[in-house]
Every structure is written in structure tokens, then in C-alpha cells.
Scaffold this motif. Structure first.
Motif, short mmCIF file in Angstrom:
data_model
loop_
_atom_site.label_atom_id
_atom_site.label_comp_id
_atom_site.label_asym_id
_atom_site.label_seq_id
_atom_site.Cartn_x
_atom_site.Cartn_y
_atom_site.Cartn_z
N TYR A 71 -72.54 18.52 -53.95
CA TYR A 71 -72.88 19.56 -52.96
C TYR A 71 -74.04 20.38 -53.50
O TYR A 71 -74.02 20.81 -54.65
N HIS A 80 -67.42 28.74 -52.58
CA HIS A 80 -66.74 28.81 -51.29
C HIS A 80 -67.49 29.73 -50.32
O HIS A 80 -67.54 29.47 -49.12
N ARG A 89 -67.27 22.93 -45.71
CA ARG A 89 -66.08 23.12 -46.53
C ARG A 89 -66.15 22.14 -47.69
O ARG A 89 -66.25 20.93 -47.48
N LEU A 90 -66.12 22.68 -48.91
CA LEU A 90 -66.13 21.81 -50.07
C LEU A 90 -64.79 21.09 -50.17
O LEU A 90 -63.74 21.72 -50.12
N SER A 91 -64.83 19.78 -50.32
CA SER A 91 -63.62 18.97 -50.40
C SER A 91 -63.58 18.25 -51.74
O SER A 91 -64.54 17.55 -52.11
N LEU A 92 -62.49 18.40 -52.46
CA LEU A 92 -62.34 17.68 -53.73
C LEU A 92 -62.37 16.18 -53.52
O LEU A 92 -62.76 15.43 -54.42
N ASP A 93 -61.97 15.72 -52.35
CA ASP A 93 -61.99 14.29 -52.05
C ASP A 93 -63.41 13.73 -52.05
O ASP A 93 -63.62 12.52 -52.23
N GLN A 94 -64.39 14.61 -51.81
CA GLN A 94 -65.79 14.18 -51.77
C GLN A 94 -66.50 14.32 -53.11
O GLN A 94 -67.70 14.07 -53.20
N ASN A 117 -62.97 26.29 -52.23
CA ASN A 117 -62.66 26.47 -50.81
C ASN A 117 -61.53 27.49 -50.72
O ASN A 117 -61.27 28.20 -51.69
N GLU A 120 -58.61 25.85 -53.25
CA GLU A 120 -58.81 25.10 -54.49
C GLU A 120 -59.91 25.72 -55.35
O GLU A 120 -60.88 26.29 -54.84
N LYS A 128 -58.38 17.16 -61.22
CA LYS A 128 -58.55 15.97 -60.41
C LYS A 128 -59.40 14.92 -61.12
O LYS A 128 -59.12 13.72 -61.09
#
Length: 217
Positions: A71, A80, A89-94, A117, A120, A128
Motif C-alpha cells: 500500500y 488507518h 481499507r488496508l487488508s492483511l489478506d492483501q 484498519n 488490526e 500474520k
């Protein structure tokens, strides 16, 4: 030639006890010492003069690959907040580790409890990614509390810590207490330099290489 300190690829997450404690310089030194790849998952603000740009300008070995941020946000603020300003929205999945067979230095944004976010934190990202932390501390009034609080949070989450880098003016009493209480090793010290350039980073990198050679495991 790729550095062999330690012999197998290590992945360190460089975090700090707060902002402006010297994470980026520490990350540059570790990158140079290990001839590691470098990655900053989230950059908020200063996109034309980002931490990746800074580390790239300080590192001179031929092996380091600079991986793109997951990002890149315009606002120089907590991730955030910067993301919300761009309706992102920052996503840890990304946020996934770059594919590399080399050592890897990952630089965080601010301290461990910085929000990514609404739920998190940077701490969740470290967990993670399953990385070992190098914690950068700087001596100031309150730094014992900030350092030990950071270490307690990491311990609570069962996140391994490779050691502490003290950056700036030494304070023997403060550092002795932190090391005795935490039972963690101190990596080589970084001091305030009048000139910060590739030669400076190479000088520190040699000291860190000697440290890694002595503590290889």
C-alpha cells in the motif's frame, strides 16, 4: 555475492518503540549487512521520498532487491487514517511476503500498536507474516517504559525477538535495565552521525556482519 550471516535465509521485521527512533537507518544497515532484500509493506506519506527510496540510496551491495509496497498512501499519518482519506481499507489478506530466497528485511510503520484498519495493528501484521522482530530503541525520558511495553506485547503474542538495537546517545543505566529485565541481546549500537551515506552504512554493516557471524545459529 550473497551474504552468509546467518547461513540460511533470515527474515527480520524492524519495528521501533515509537516514531523517529531510527527504524529506517537500522533497516538499511541490516539490509546491507545481510545483503538482504528490503520491503516496506505500508508507506504513508512522502511517496516521492519514501523509506524505500531512503534505504535504496544508502545500500550499495549488488544483491538487494527492493520489493514494492503493498500500500502506498498519500497522507503522512497513521496508516488507518491515511487509508480512510483515500477511501481505502488496508487488508492483511492483501499483504503477503515477497517471494525471495534471500534474507529479507521488512520495515514497519511506527510502533507495534499502530493501527492499519479499525481492528488490526502492525502487531497483527507481524504475527500474520510470522517474522522475527528487531526492536529499535532510542534513549529518552520514558524509553524504558516504551521499550519494555513493546517487548511485553511481543512476548504475549509469542512473537520472537532477535534483539534490540539502541540508536543514539548511550545511557548505560537505561540500557542495562532493559537488557537485564528482558534477557534479550543487544545488537550493535547506532549513534547519531553527522553524515549518513553509503560509506557510513557499510561501516556499520561490517560490525553487524561480525555480530551475525559470532551469533550464527
Amino acid at each position: 555475492m550473497q551474504a552468509a550471516f546467518p547461513a540460511y535465509p533470515k527474515r527480520y521485521f524492524v519495528s521501533g518503540i515509537g516514531t523517529d527512533v531510527g527504524k529506517t537507518v537500522a533497516a538499511a544497515i541490516l539490509t546491507e549487512a545481510l545483503q538482504a532484500d528490503y520491503w516496506k509493506p505500508v508507506q504513508a506519506g512522502n511517496l516521492e521520498d519514501s523509506d524505500t527510496h531512503t534505504v535504496r540510496s544508502l545500500v550499495s551491495n549488488p544483491c538487494t532487491v527492493f520489493h514494492p509496497e503493498a500500500y502506498r498512501l498519500q497522507m503522512p499519518a497513521s496508516p488507518h487514517t491515511a487509508a480512510a482519506a483515500e477511501k481505502v481499507r488496508l487488508s492483511l489478506d492483501q499483504i503477503t511476503l515477497p517471494q525471495t530466497q534471500n534474507h529479507l528485511i521488512v520495515e514497519g510503520a511506527g510502533g507495534l500498536m499502530v493501527p492499519l484498519n479499525e481492528r488490526e495493528l502492525v502487531l497483527d501484521l507481524i504475527q500474520k507474516l510470522q517474522l522475527e522482530v528487531v526492536l529499535v530503541s532510542r534513549n529518552y525520558l520514558g524509553s524504558i517504559n516504551h521499550t519494555l511495553t513493546s517487548l511485553e506485547v511481543l512476548k504475549y503474542r509469542n512473537i520472537p525477538v532477535a534483539g534490540i538495537i539502541f540508536n543514539g546517545e548511550p545511557n548505560a543505566s537505561t540500557e542495562e535495565f532493559i537488557l537485564n529485565y528482558s534477557q534479550l541481546p543487544a545488537l550493535p549500537r547506532i549513534v547519531q552521525e553527522e553524515t549518513l551515506n553509503q560509506a557510513t552504512i557499510r561501516r556499520y554493516a561490517q560490525t553487524f556482519q561480525e555480530y551475525f557471524t559470532q551469533h550464527a545459529k
